[in-house]
Design a protein around this motif. Structure first.
Motif, PDB file in Angstrom:
ATOM      1  N   PRO A 145     -25.168 -12.637  -3.653  1.00  0.00           N
ATOM      2  CA  PRO A 145     -25.289 -12.095  -2.291  1.00  0.00           C
ATOM      3  C   PRO A 145     -24.448 -12.862  -1.269  1.00  0.00           C
ATOM      4  CG  PRO A 145     -27.446 -12.232  -3.326  1.00  0.00           C
ATOM      5  CD  PRO A 145     -26.488 -12.973  -4.217  1.00  0.00           C
ATOM      6  N   ASP A 150     -24.010  -6.829  -3.870  1.00  0.00           N
ATOM      7  CA  ASP A 150     -25.368  -6.271  -3.904  1.00  0.00           C
ATOM      8  C   ASP A 150     -25.783  -6.120  -5.365  1.00  0.00           C
ATOM      9  OD1 ASP A 150     -27.708  -4.822  -3.778  1.00  0.00           O
ATOM     10  OD2 ASP A 150     -26.949  -3.333  -2.356  1.00  0.00           O
ATOM     11  N   LYS A 152     -28.278  -4.814  -6.815  1.00  0.00           N
ATOM     12  CA  LYS A 152     -28.780  -3.497  -7.211  1.00  0.00           C
ATOM     13  C   LYS A 152     -27.653  -2.498  -7.468  1.00  0.00           C
ATOM     14  CE  LYS A 152     -33.362  -3.668  -5.046  1.00  0.00           C
ATOM     15  NZ  LYS A 152     -33.327  -5.109  -4.744  1.00  0.00           N
ATOM     16  N   LYS A 153     -26.449  -2.839  -6.995  1.00  0.00           N
ATOM     17  CA  LYS A 153     -25.287  -1.975  -7.216  1.00  0.00           C
ATOM     18  C   LYS A 153     -24.249  -2.636  -8.119  1.00  0.00           C
ATOM     19  CE  LYS A 153     -25.761   0.106  -2.606  1.00  0.00           C
ATOM     20  NZ  LYS A 153     -25.090   0.326  -1.290  1.00  0.00           N
TER      21      LYS A 153
END
Length: 346
Positions: A145, A150, A152-153
């Motif tokens: 981060p 990201d 989650k992506k």
């Protein structure tokens, strides 16, 4: 008492270290002399944790150097002799560091329990791989981060996915971090298929296919010597976590947008009165160490004298949770992208 079994990073460094310790007869010898040199217990030290728990430790130099890797019998003998010495010294839990752990696993030294008149007690030894896997996983979660990645992506490639550390990292990323896509890379296809089935996910790719697709690359395998990669095809930004040994990714992948992090390294909250980490080229050798070494310290802090990390693919998420919580409690932090900015595990 806990113990650490290690070695120098090269024959040249080993000779210099031996000279500094006063072992001139070994230091001046050629590689054949070093092949017959016995292990040496070179340091005793004391460590006090962040919660005030005091323990004693010892460092054993196996007198192994990477130049011996091509000598099967020598490499095997070096590791077993160092383990025998640790047991004879009454050390309760000892971590195998560097190539000693790799040699133990790859040469299946479990079949060699008898060393002269000593029967090795496997409960006294750990590879330290559980703590290493947990640290690498947390380094990924903390530092990605910071680069604007990201999770989650993100697509994460694990190179060496079928190894002990690699498979544990894959399980963590699948069940705890929840990255978008896991790319599985290893040399042998059947173990990869077995891992994919166990994870119920992940995509099997070659190294050349995976690197351009990955936002994050976790290396827990030796990098091919002749590897040629077009860095312009890598993602920008791209986080590379060098969890292998020796750590040399920065030599191959330095460049704009590519961020190489030394994986599996932790820093203690205060200085330790030892000299052993100077040969490992740590930036802060009085505080920084390999996570595998720290596992032996943590097991001693927790009075958990058992082969906590052992064999292949036996690392569970529950074990990672246990050793991770102990790591935090006793005063360790992860090594981050900015060496001057330590980030808490919490």
């Amino acid at each position: 008492m806990f113990g650490l079994i290690g070695h120098s990073t090269s024959f040249t460094d080993a000779r210099k270290k031996a000279m500094d310790l006063g072992f001139n007869h070994i230091a001046e010898g050629d590689l054949d002399v070093w092949c017959s040199a016995p292990p040496q217990l070179v340091e005793h030290f004391e460590v006090v944790s962040a919660i005030g728990k005091k323990i004693e430790g010892a460092y054993i130099d196996s007198c192994f150097v990477p130049e011996m890797l091509g000598r099967f019998k020598t490499a095997r003998r070096k590791v077993l002799n160092a383990m025998e010495l640790a047991q004879k010294k009454g050390i309760s839990i000892t971590a195998l560091g560097g190539f000693t752990s790799i040699i133990f696993e790859n040469f299946n030294l479990l079949q060699n329990k008898q060393v002269r008149n000593t029967t090795l007690d496997w409960e006294r030894f750990t590879t330290g791989n559980t703590h290493t896997a947990w640290v690498i996983s947390r380094q990924l979660e903390i530092n990605a981060p910071l680069l604007g990645i990201d999770l989650k992506k993100a697509s994460v490639a694990v190179v060496g996915a079928t190894g002990d550390i690699g498979s544990a990292v894959c399980r963590w990323l699948t069940e705890r971090t929840y990255v978008k896509e896991l790319l599985l890379v290893a040399r042998q296809q059947q173990p990869l298929k077995d891992l994919q089935n166990n994870l119920q996910g992940g995509r099997i790719l070659s190294l050349e296919e995976a690197l351009p697709e990955a936002d994050i690359v976790v290396w827990v395998a030796s990098m091919p010597k002749n590897l040629q990669i077009d860095k312009s095809k890598l993602r920008n930004p791209c986080l590379m976590i060098d969890g292998g040994y020796p750590k040399n990714l920065d030599e191959k992948f330095s460049g704009s947008g590519i961020h190489v992090l030394k994986g599996g390294i932790v820093e203690f909250f205060e200085d330790i009165g030892w000299n052993m980490m100077e040969i490992a080229e740590m930036e802060k050798p009085q505080r920084q160490m390999f996570a595998c070494f720290a596992e032996a310290m943590l097991l001693e802090f927790e009075n958990c004298h058992t082969n906590f990390s052992w064999g292949r693919n036996n690392i569970t998420l529950e074990k990672m949770d246990f050793i991770g919580e102990a790591s935090l409690r006793h005063g360790f932090t992860t090594l981050g992208l900015n060496p001057n900015l330590q980030v808490s595990f919490a």
